[in-house]
Write a protein that holds these residues in place. Sequence first.
Motif, PDB file in Angstrom:
ATOM      1  N   THR A 129       0.720  -1.209   0.077  1.00  0.00           N
ATOM      2  CA  THR A 129      -0.049   0.041   0.140  1.00  0.00           C
ATOM      3  C   THR A 129       0.810   1.194   0.046  1.00  0.00           C
ATOM      4  O   THR A 129       1.716   1.531   1.097  1.00  0.00           O
ATOM      5  CB  THR A 129      -0.691   0.119   1.255  1.00  0.00           C
ATOM      6  N   VAL A 131       0.882   5.726  -0.550  1.00  0.00           N
ATOM      7  CA  VAL A 131       0.225   7.019   0.049  1.00  0.00           C
ATOM      8  C   VAL A 131      -0.993   7.018  -0.373  1.00  0.00           C
ATOM      9  O   VAL A 131      -1.788   7.209   0.392  1.00  0.00           O
ATOM     10  CB  VAL A 131       1.275   8.031  -0.314  1.00  0.00           C
ATOM     11  N   PHE A 132      -1.387   6.933  -1.602  1.00  0.00           N
ATOM     12  CA  PHE A 132      -2.745   7.144  -2.057  1.00  0.00           C
ATOM     13  C   PHE A 132      -3.640   6.071  -1.782  1.00  0.00           C
ATOM     14  O   PHE A 132      -4.679   6.367  -1.354  1.00  0.00           O
ATOM     15  CB  PHE A 132      -2.709   7.509  -3.700  1.00  0.00           C
ATOM     16  N   ALA A 134      -3.394   4.599   1.044  1.00  0.00           N
ATOM     17  CA  ALA A 134      -3.536   4.722   2.570  1.00  0.00           C
ATOM     18  C   ALA A 134      -4.703   5.897   2.667  1.00  0.00           C
ATOM     19  O   ALA A 134      -5.439   5.833   3.566  1.00  0.00           O
ATOM     20  CB  ALA A 134      -2.215   5.369   3.291  1.00  0.00           C
ATOM     21  N   LEU A 135      -4.432   6.786   1.752  1.00  0.00           N
ATOM     22  CA  LEU A 135      -5.468   8.070   1.698  1.00  0.00           C
ATOM     23  C   LEU A 135      -7.075   7.443   1.763  1.00  0.00           C
ATOM     24  O   LEU A 135      -7.974   7.983   2.138  1.00  0.00           O
ATOM     25  CB  LEU A 135      -5.065   9.296   0.981  1.00  0.00           C
ATOM     26  N   VAL A 136      -7.094   6.435   0.699  1.00  0.00           N
ATOM     27  CA  VAL A 136      -8.346   6.250   0.166  1.00  0.00           C
ATOM     28  C   VAL A 136      -8.883   4.865   0.625  1.00  0.00           C
ATOM     29  O   VAL A 136     -10.181   4.756   0.819  1.00  0.00           O
ATOM     30  CB  VAL A 136      -8.413   6.042  -1.504  1.00  0.00           C
ATOM     31  N   TRP A 137      -7.958   3.970   1.172  1.00  0.00           N
ATOM     32  CA  TRP A 137      -8.433   2.883   1.877  1.00  0.00           C
ATOM     33  C   TRP A 137      -9.406   1.947   1.081  1.00  0.00           C
ATOM     34  O   TRP A 137     -10.348   1.708   1.495  1.00  0.00           O
ATOM     35  CB  TRP A 137      -9.038   3.269   3.294  1.00  0.00           C
ATOM     36  N   ARG A 142      -7.585  -2.766   2.070  1.00  0.00           N
ATOM     37  CA  ARG A 142      -8.104  -3.321   3.143  1.00  0.00           C
ATOM     38  C   ARG A 142      -7.973  -4.833   3.050  1.00  0.00           C
ATOM     39  O   ARG A 142      -7.643  -5.487   4.363  1.00  0.00           O
ATOM     40  CB  ARG A 142      -9.796  -3.399   3.093  1.00  0.00           C
ATOM     41  N   GLU A 145      -4.440  -5.156   4.522  1.00  0.00           N
ATOM     42  CA  GLU A 145      -4.147  -5.090   5.890  1.00  0.00           C
ATOM     43  C   GLU A 145      -4.906  -6.400   6.817  1.00  0.00           C
ATOM     44  O   GLU A 145      -4.505  -6.856   7.747  1.00  0.00           O
ATOM     45  CB  GLU A 145      -5.234  -3.728   6.253  1.00  0.00           C
ATOM     46  N   GLU A 146      -5.894  -6.713   6.145  1.00  0.00           N
ATOM     47  CA  GLU A 146      -6.683  -7.973   6.552  1.00  0.00           C
ATOM     48  C   GLU A 146      -5.553  -9.130   6.769  1.00  0.00           C
ATOM     49  O   GLU A 146      -5.213  -9.883   7.827  1.00  0.00           O
ATOM     50  CB  GLU A 146      -7.688  -8.384   5.777  1.00  0.00           C
TER      51      GLU A 146
ATOM     52  N   TYR B  11     -10.572  -8.711  10.673  1.00  0.00           N
ATOM     53  CA  TYR B  11      -9.478  -7.842  11.155  1.00  0.00           C
ATOM     54  C   TYR B  11      -9.816  -6.494  10.739  1.00  0.00           C
ATOM     55  O   TYR B  11      -9.529  -5.356  11.315  1.00  0.00           O
ATOM     56  CB  TYR B  11      -8.061  -8.100  10.893  1.00  0.00           C
ATOM     57  N   SER B  12     -10.298  -6.532   9.440  1.00  0.00           N
ATOM     58  CA  SER B  12     -10.469  -4.999   8.661  1.00  0.00           C
ATOM     59  C   SER B  12     -11.785  -4.387   9.215  1.00  0.00           C
ATOM     60  O   SER B  12     -11.961  -3.307   9.490  1.00  0.00           O
ATOM     61  CB  SER B  12     -10.825  -5.246   7.196  1.00  0.00           C
ATOM     62  N   TYR B 187     -12.127  11.688   6.083  1.00  0.00           N
ATOM     63  CA  TYR B 187     -12.086  10.260   5.982  1.00  0.00           C
ATOM     64  C   TYR B 187     -10.343   9.905   5.588  1.00  0.00           C
ATOM     65  O   TYR B 187      -9.807   8.910   6.102  1.00  0.00           O
ATOM     66  CB  TYR B 187     -12.734   9.963   4.727  1.00  0.00           C
ATOM     67  N   ALA B 188      -9.906  10.755   4.732  1.00  0.00           N
ATOM     68  CA  ALA B 188      -8.272  10.491   4.387  1.00  0.00           C
ATOM     69  C   ALA B 188      -7.551  10.459   5.593  1.00  0.00           C
ATOM     70  O   ALA B 188      -6.580   9.696   5.720  1.00  0.00           O
ATOM     71  CB  ALA B 188      -7.848  11.323   3.399  1.00  0.00           C
ATOM     72  N   ASN B 191      -8.041   7.537   7.863  1.00  0.00           N
ATOM     73  CA  ASN B 191      -7.339   6.385   6.976  1.00  0.00           C
ATOM     74  C   ASN B 191      -5.862   6.032   7.128  1.00  0.00           C
ATOM     75  O   ASN B 191      -5.232   5.160   7.481  1.00  0.00           O
ATOM     76  CB  ASN B 191      -7.826   6.551   5.438  1.00  0.00           C
ATOM     77  N   LEU B 192      -5.390   7.296   7.047  1.00  0.00           N
ATOM     78  CA  LEU B 192      -3.755   7.361   7.052  1.00  0.00           C
ATOM     79  C   LEU B 192      -3.409   6.593   8.367  1.00  0.00           C
ATOM     80  O   LEU B 192      -2.321   6.056   8.386  1.00  0.00           O
ATOM     81  CB  LEU B 192      -3.053   8.596   7.401  1.00  0.00           C
ATOM     82  N   SER B 195      -3.216   2.714   8.267  1.00  0.00           N
ATOM     83  CA  SER B 195      -2.420   2.010   7.003  1.00  0.00           C
ATOM     84  C   SER B 195      -0.895   1.798   7.342  1.00  0.00           C
ATOM     85  O   SER B 195      -0.331   2.393   8.253  1.00  0.00           O
ATOM     86  CB  SER B 195      -2.759   2.946   5.940  1.00  0.00           C
ATOM     87  N   ARG B 196      -0.545   1.201   6.397  1.00  0.00           N
ATOM     88  CA  ARG B 196       0.973   0.939   6.382  1.00  0.00           C
ATOM     89  C   ARG B 196       1.805   2.247   6.586  1.00  0.00           C
ATOM     90  O   ARG B 196       2.714   2.111   7.182  1.00  0.00           O
ATOM     91  CB  ARG B 196       1.436   0.328   4.972  1.00  0.00           C
ATOM     92  N   PHE B 197       1.365   3.187   5.714  1.00  0.00           N
ATOM     93  CA  PHE B 197       2.103   4.508   5.428  1.00  0.00           C
ATOM     94  C   PHE B 197       2.118   5.264   6.805  1.00  0.00           C
ATOM     95  O   PHE B 197       3.119   5.630   7.208  1.00  0.00           O
ATOM     96  CB  PHE B 197       1.429   5.283   4.384  1.00  0.00           C
TER      97      PHE B 197
END
Lengths: 273, 350
Positions: A129, A131-132, A134-137, A142, A145-146, B11-12, B187-188, B191-192, B195-197
């Motif tokens: 994943t 940057v983008f 991560a922002l949009v998910w 997902r 991440e799972e 997990y999600s 939301y963004a 989300n950060l 996340s991995r980032f």
Amino acid sequence: MTRPAPLAAGISAAAAAGRRAPVLHAEALQLRFGAVAALRDVSLSVAENEIHAIIGPNGAGKSSLLNCLSGFYRPQSGRVYFDGEDITQLRPHRRAAAGLGRTFQGIQTYPSMTARENILTGFHNRMRTGVFGALVWWGRVRAEEEAFTAKAEEIIEFLELEELRHAVVGDLSYGLRKRVDLGRAMALEPRILIMDEPMAGMNPEEKGDLARFILDIRDANRIPVVLVEHDMEVVMDISDTVTVLDFGEVIAVGTPREVRENEAVIAAYLGTE
Amino acid sequence: MLPTGVLFETYSAEAGLLKTARARVAVAALVLALLAAPLATGAYLQGVATHMFITLIAVYGLHVTVGMAGQINIAQSAFVGVGAFATARLSEFGLPFFIVVPVAALVTGAVSVVFALPAARVKGFYLALTTFAAQVLFPIIVLGLPTSWLGGLVGLAVEPLTVAGRPMNTPTHMYYFTLALTLIASYAAFNLHRSRFGRALKAVRDNDVAAEVMGIDVLRHKIMAFFVGSMFAGVAGSCMAWVLQFVTVESFTLFTSVWYLGMLIVGGAYSPIGAILGVAFITLVQEGLHELGTAILRSGAQEAGGAIFAATNIALGACILIALIFEPRGLAHRWQVLKTGLQLWPFPHR
């Protein structure tokens, strides 16, 4: 005194002696800080599947050697080979990606994150994943991440951290933080694990647990473990090979029994008449 | 902390932002209230809210750079300015907003990388000075460029925002437009964190030596922290350009940059909730004192009214000091404590 001869290439002394090819091999490392020679012509071969302890009195150069292996220090001369590849010039994060896992002396976890998050950061190089994402998910993020949370949970289960998966690591005890540190290194899915004084500051019960985890990791993942350690009882109990450093030089290499009976080692630890 | 009986099958699902029915209802109610608010308020309050939304987007960005990655940045207002100028130029081509906003964000991100390249190599005080340089250079560069580029001292007029062919020119229109972008930015930002980032940024902040050995490219992530933080600033800049309909360097000062930081500190730098609470709190105090001052002026007590206006900055500065001394983790931490307390009530222990 058994001292490995300097080698021409990334092929090992151990292989020449009829043993398996080394996973990690450091050759004729020289490291000086100004006028101080921290390492003088130090070579080290770690064979597959072995627990290799590095011992020596204070200031012998143990941590310097580990830092050369994991890329924090660049030796002035000498080479480090990992799986036959020359990694001497690689930066630490590239070595981690190549499969060098490392735990630290003292506390080096991420205090503001939970135990599970700490372990998840270890998967950094295996996850995709950006940057983008991560922002949009979106869905793929997902799913990733799972999948990796499930892998992190396997490590959590292995290290018996289930109760603490959501605990903030900064609030945990010293021994538990060291366990999280180990979990994070395991998440790298390393092909070799390098541990800097894992037992320091632990009580006997924690030492026992950790020794068991180290042996289990070696057996379950079939990877070698390199550890710098001061606790001789632990070293003699769990290691297959011991390298002894004194004043930046290798003074002995061998099984725990050989090293214990080596006169140079006894002299280094107890002094000579 | 979650209430008893909330269970997850994946997990999600556990990583979901709104994990309980109560949280979903609360957020839905808040959004509905924000959507309905223009029915009950006039142009002035809608303008205040619009300004608050824009500030929040900029502070979200600062939260990424300063809060998550631990890289101090006192040039956020200059980056908002870059986004505003980019929007002004892009709007001349008659491009729709859904192209202008992302492009302005990317342009701002790219400009920030120019400053982040040296900044990511230094720490602490030196980093502060490097970003300070970005803030100082911003007006110098804008004024130094040919007037046909960015308008020089006069500034640039911005073509009015159109959505689906209709011009958005009333305060209510801008209220809804900035609200929509704020919801997306929220939301963004959340989300950060999952996340991995986001984890990599926090790892760099918590312990950059360990992060490097664990395979995280620390230098790259410090630069990316500026890039992402400035993308938020770029979006805020777009909104600002359309609201003001005219951009000049005077709108993007060091003073504003420092205020963005102040809001983040008061709210709590470590979570997006902190950005929300900080922006809301400081804006409310600012507006409250403003109202008070105006009311006193109208009643005829000129000196007292003037004193209130003069005291505004002192009061806001005091808020930052109080936050730093008594709650360095900000209002977000207070909020967390309050929420946990309510969940545990009437039993004070877990």
